[in-house]
Design a protein around this motif. Structure first.
Motif, PDB file in Angstrom:
ATOM      1  N   GLU A 173      -5.493   1.995   5.615  1.00 17.94           N
ATOM      2  CA  GLU A 173      -6.448   2.990   6.091  1.00 17.94           C
ATOM      3  C   GLU A 173      -6.163   3.364   7.544  1.00 17.94           C
ATOM      4  O   GLU A 173      -6.157   4.543   7.919  1.00 17.94           O
ATOM      5  CB  GLU A 173      -7.872   2.456   5.953  1.00 17.94           C
ATOM      6  CG  GLU A 173      -8.932   3.467   6.282  1.00 17.94           C
ATOM      7  CD  GLU A 173     -10.329   2.961   6.010  1.00 17.94           C
ATOM      8  OE1 GLU A 173     -11.240   3.806   6.020  1.00 17.94           O
ATOM      9  OE2 GLU A 173     -10.527   1.748   5.791  1.00 17.94           O
ATOM     10  N   VAL A 174      -5.874   2.373   8.365  1.00 15.87           N
ATOM     11  CA  VAL A 174      -5.521   2.624   9.768  1.00 15.87           C
ATOM     12  C   VAL A 174      -4.215   3.419   9.848  1.00 15.87           C
ATOM     13  O   VAL A 174      -4.103   4.389  10.598  1.00 15.87           O
ATOM     14  CB  VAL A 174      -5.412   1.299  10.553  1.00 15.87           C
ATOM     15  CG1 VAL A 174      -4.766   1.510  11.915  1.00 15.87           C
ATOM     16  CG2 VAL A 174      -6.787   0.663  10.702  1.00 15.87           C
ATOM     17  N   ALA A 175      -3.220   3.018   9.045  1.00 13.34           N
ATOM     18  CA  ALA A 175      -1.931   3.719   9.041  1.00 13.34           C
ATOM     19  C   ALA A 175      -2.106   5.167   8.604  1.00 13.34           C
ATOM     20  O   ALA A 175      -1.491   6.074   9.175  1.00 13.34           O
ATOM     21  CB  ALA A 175      -0.938   2.998   8.135  1.00 13.34           C
ATOM     22  N   ALA A 176      -2.950   5.411   7.604  1.00 10.85           N
ATOM     23  CA  ALA A 176      -3.185   6.769   7.124  1.00 10.85           C
ATOM     24  C   ALA A 176      -3.773   7.637   8.242  1.00 10.85           C
ATOM     25  O   ALA A 176      -3.332   8.765   8.464  1.00 10.85           O
ATOM     26  CB  ALA A 176      -4.111   6.751   5.918  1.00 10.85           C
TER      27      ALA A 176
ATOM     28  N   TRP B 184      -4.899   6.864   0.839  1.00  9.25           N
ATOM     29  CA  TRP B 184      -4.165   5.607   0.759  1.00  9.25           C
ATOM     30  C   TRP B 184      -4.691   4.779  -0.404  1.00  9.25           C
ATOM     31  O   TRP B 184      -5.799   5.021  -0.901  1.00  9.25           O
ATOM     32  CB  TRP B 184      -4.296   4.824   2.064  1.00  9.25           C
ATOM     33  CG  TRP B 184      -5.726   4.565   2.433  1.00  9.25           C
ATOM     34  CD1 TRP B 184      -6.539   5.371   3.174  1.00  9.25           C
ATOM     35  CD2 TRP B 184      -6.536   3.467   2.023  1.00  9.25           C
ATOM     36  NE1 TRP B 184      -7.791   4.834   3.265  1.00  9.25           N
ATOM     37  CE2 TRP B 184      -7.827   3.671   2.569  1.00  9.25           C
ATOM     38  CE3 TRP B 184      -6.305   2.331   1.261  1.00  9.25           C
ATOM     39  CZ2 TRP B 184      -8.874   2.776   2.361  1.00  9.25           C
ATOM     40  CZ3 TRP B 184      -7.348   1.440   1.061  1.00  9.25           C
ATOM     41  CH2 TRP B 184      -8.609   1.667   1.610  1.00  9.25           C
ATOM     42  N   ALA B 185      -3.894   3.832  -0.826  1.00  2.00           N
ATOM     43  CA  ALA B 185      -4.285   2.896  -1.877  1.00  2.00           C
ATOM     44  C   ALA B 185      -3.503   1.607  -1.698  1.00  2.00           C
ATOM     45  O   ALA B 185      -2.397   1.618  -1.137  1.00  2.00           O
ATOM     46  CB  ALA B 185      -4.025   3.484  -3.255  1.00  2.00           C
ATOM     47  N   THR B 186      -4.084   0.511  -2.174  1.00  5.24           N
ATOM     48  CA  THR B 186      -3.480  -0.806  -2.003  1.00  5.24           C
ATOM     49  C   THR B 186      -3.441  -1.547  -3.331  1.00  5.24           C
ATOM     50  O   THR B 186      -4.406  -1.532  -4.093  1.00  5.24           O
ATOM     51  CB  THR B 186      -4.296  -1.630  -0.981  1.00  5.24           C
ATOM     52  OG1 THR B 186      -4.309  -0.910   0.250  1.00  5.24           O
ATOM     53  CG2 THR B 186      -3.696  -3.002  -0.758  1.00  5.24           C
ATOM     54  N   CYS B 187      -2.314  -2.190  -3.569  1.00  7.74           N
ATOM     55  CA  CYS B 187      -2.140  -3.069  -4.720  1.00  7.74           C
ATOM     56  C   CYS B 187      -2.437  -4.486  -4.256  1.00  7.74           C
ATOM     57  O   CYS B 187      -1.937  -4.896  -3.213  1.00  7.74           O
ATOM     58  CB  CYS B 187      -0.704  -2.966  -5.233  1.00  7.74           C
ATOM     59  SG  CYS B 187      -0.255  -4.190  -6.462  1.00  7.74           S
TER      60      CYS B 187
ATOM     61  N   ARG C  77      -7.560  10.443  -4.791  1.00  4.19           N
ATOM     62  CA  ARG C  77      -9.021  10.498  -4.757  1.00  4.19           C
ATOM     63  C   ARG C  77      -9.521  10.376  -3.316  1.00  4.19           C
ATOM     64  O   ARG C  77     -10.345  11.170  -2.858  1.00  4.19           O
ATOM     65  CB  ARG C  77      -9.609   9.391  -5.624  1.00  4.19           C
ATOM     66  CG  ARG C  77     -11.128   9.375  -5.647  1.00  4.19           C
ATOM     67  CD  ARG C  77     -11.684   8.283  -6.562  1.00  4.19           C
ATOM     68  NE  ARG C  77     -11.015   7.006  -6.501  1.00  4.19           N
ATOM     69  CZ  ARG C  77     -11.172   6.092  -5.545  1.00  4.19           C
ATOM     70  NH1 ARG C  77     -11.990   6.340  -4.527  1.00  4.19           N
ATOM     71  NH2 ARG C  77     -10.544   4.939  -5.583  1.00  4.19           N
ATOM     72  N   ARG C  78      -8.982   9.412  -2.583  1.00  8.07           N
ATOM     73  CA  ARG C  78      -9.379   9.257  -1.174  1.00  8.07           C
ATOM     74  C   ARG C  78      -8.984  10.478  -0.342  1.00  8.07           C
ATOM     75  O   ARG C  78      -9.714  10.903   0.551  1.00  8.07           O
ATOM     76  CB  ARG C  78      -8.761   7.997  -0.590  1.00  8.07           C
ATOM     77  CG  ARG C  78      -9.444   6.739  -1.053  1.00  8.07           C
ATOM     78  CD  ARG C  78      -8.929   5.507  -0.326  1.00  8.07           C
ATOM     79  NE  ARG C  78      -9.650   4.333  -0.759  1.00  8.07           N
ATOM     80  CZ  ARG C  78      -9.142   3.383  -1.548  1.00  8.07           C
ATOM     81  NH1 ARG C  78      -7.895   3.459  -1.964  1.00  8.07           N
ATOM     82  NH2 ARG C  78      -9.879   2.355  -1.903  1.00  8.07           N
TER      83      ARG C  78
ATOM     84  N   SER D   1       0.837  -1.195   0.000  1.00  9.90           N
ATOM     85  CA  SER D   1       0.000   0.000   0.000  1.00  9.90           C
ATOM     86  C   SER D   1       0.869   1.241   0.000  1.00  9.90           C
ATOM     87  O   SER D   1       2.060   1.189   0.333  1.00  9.90           O
ATOM     88  CB  SER D   1      -0.898   0.018   1.246  1.00  9.90           C
ATOM     89  OG  SER D   1      -1.794  -1.068   1.235  1.00  9.90           O
ATOM     90  N   ILE D   2       0.246   2.334  -0.378  1.00  8.88           N
ATOM     91  CA  ILE D   2       0.890   3.638  -0.233  1.00  8.88           C
ATOM     92  C   ILE D   2      -0.051   4.533   0.569  1.00  8.88           C
ATOM     93  O   ILE D   2      -1.260   4.331   0.584  1.00  8.88           O
ATOM     94  CB  ILE D   2       1.235   4.313  -1.576  1.00  8.88           C
ATOM     95  CG1 ILE D   2      -0.034   4.603  -2.386  1.00  8.88           C
ATOM     96  CG2 ILE D   2       2.245   3.492  -2.344  1.00  8.88           C
ATOM     97  CD1 ILE D   2       0.204   5.510  -3.577  1.00  8.88           C
ATOM     98  N   CYS D   3       0.544   5.485   1.222  1.00  3.73           N
ATOM     99  CA  CYS D   3      -0.194   6.503   1.956  1.00  3.73           C
ATOM    100  C   CYS D   3       0.399   7.843   1.532  1.00  3.73           C
ATOM    101  O   CYS D   3       1.618   8.000   1.497  1.00  3.73           O
ATOM    102  CB  CYS D   3      -0.017   6.279   3.457  1.00  3.73           C
ATOM    103  SG  CYS D   3      -0.852   7.491   4.460  1.00  3.73           S
TER     104      CYS D   3
END
Length: 147
Positions: free
Chosen positions: A86-89, A118-121, A137-138, A23-25
């Motif tokens: 999402e929690v990390a963000a 955040w987003a996840t691959c 977007r988020r 994921s990225i944040c």
């Protein structure tokens, strides 16, 4: 930025090879241009640097922190699921906000307005462009809910 992109490409390849998630944040100062116009680049860049230092201190050892555009940071969250990202963000945003309040040499009016996404691959895409688009977007959706 190139180093971060190279690291993200490496993590995306590893995630695909081993059927893992990555994921990225992204965390962005939404008012940075306004602050630079009002207070100058030296003060605002110092504030942004302190934000980066704070984020780096609170990152896991396996995560990678780098610049996001000119106005924030990206963190690569190694093997983090969507819910973990999402929690990390949320945690990163709270950490950044607490650090801003605790900043001892504050100038009245010089404070960052922060947004995080955040987003996840592979759920949000398998290429870095798709991940950044989903994270932004988020981030903007969250910022519009606060405003």
């Amino acid at each position: 930025a190139r180093k971060l992109e190279a690291e993200l490409q490496r993590e995306l390849a590893r995630a695909a090879r081993y059927h893992r998630q990555v994921s990225i944040c992204v965390i962005e100062a939404t008012n940075l241009r306004l602050l630079r116009d009002r207070f100058g680049r030296a003060l605002t860049d110092g504030l942004l640097q302190r934000l980066g230092d704070t984020l780096a201190r609170h990152a896991r050892d396996v995560d990678v922190l780098g610049a996001f555009k000119e106005s924030g940071y990206t963190m690569i969250l190694t093997e983090a699921s969507g819910s973990g990202a999402e929690v990390a963000a949320g945690r990163l945003l709270q950490t950044a906000l607490r650090a801003a309040v605790d900043d001892g040499d504050r100038v009245p009016g010089l404070e960052l307005h922060l947004a995080v996404g955040w987003a996840t691959c592979p759920q949000d895409g398998t290429a870095s462009e798709a991940l950044f688009a989903a994270a932004e977007r988020r981030m903007y959706e969250a910022a519009s809910q606060v405003a």
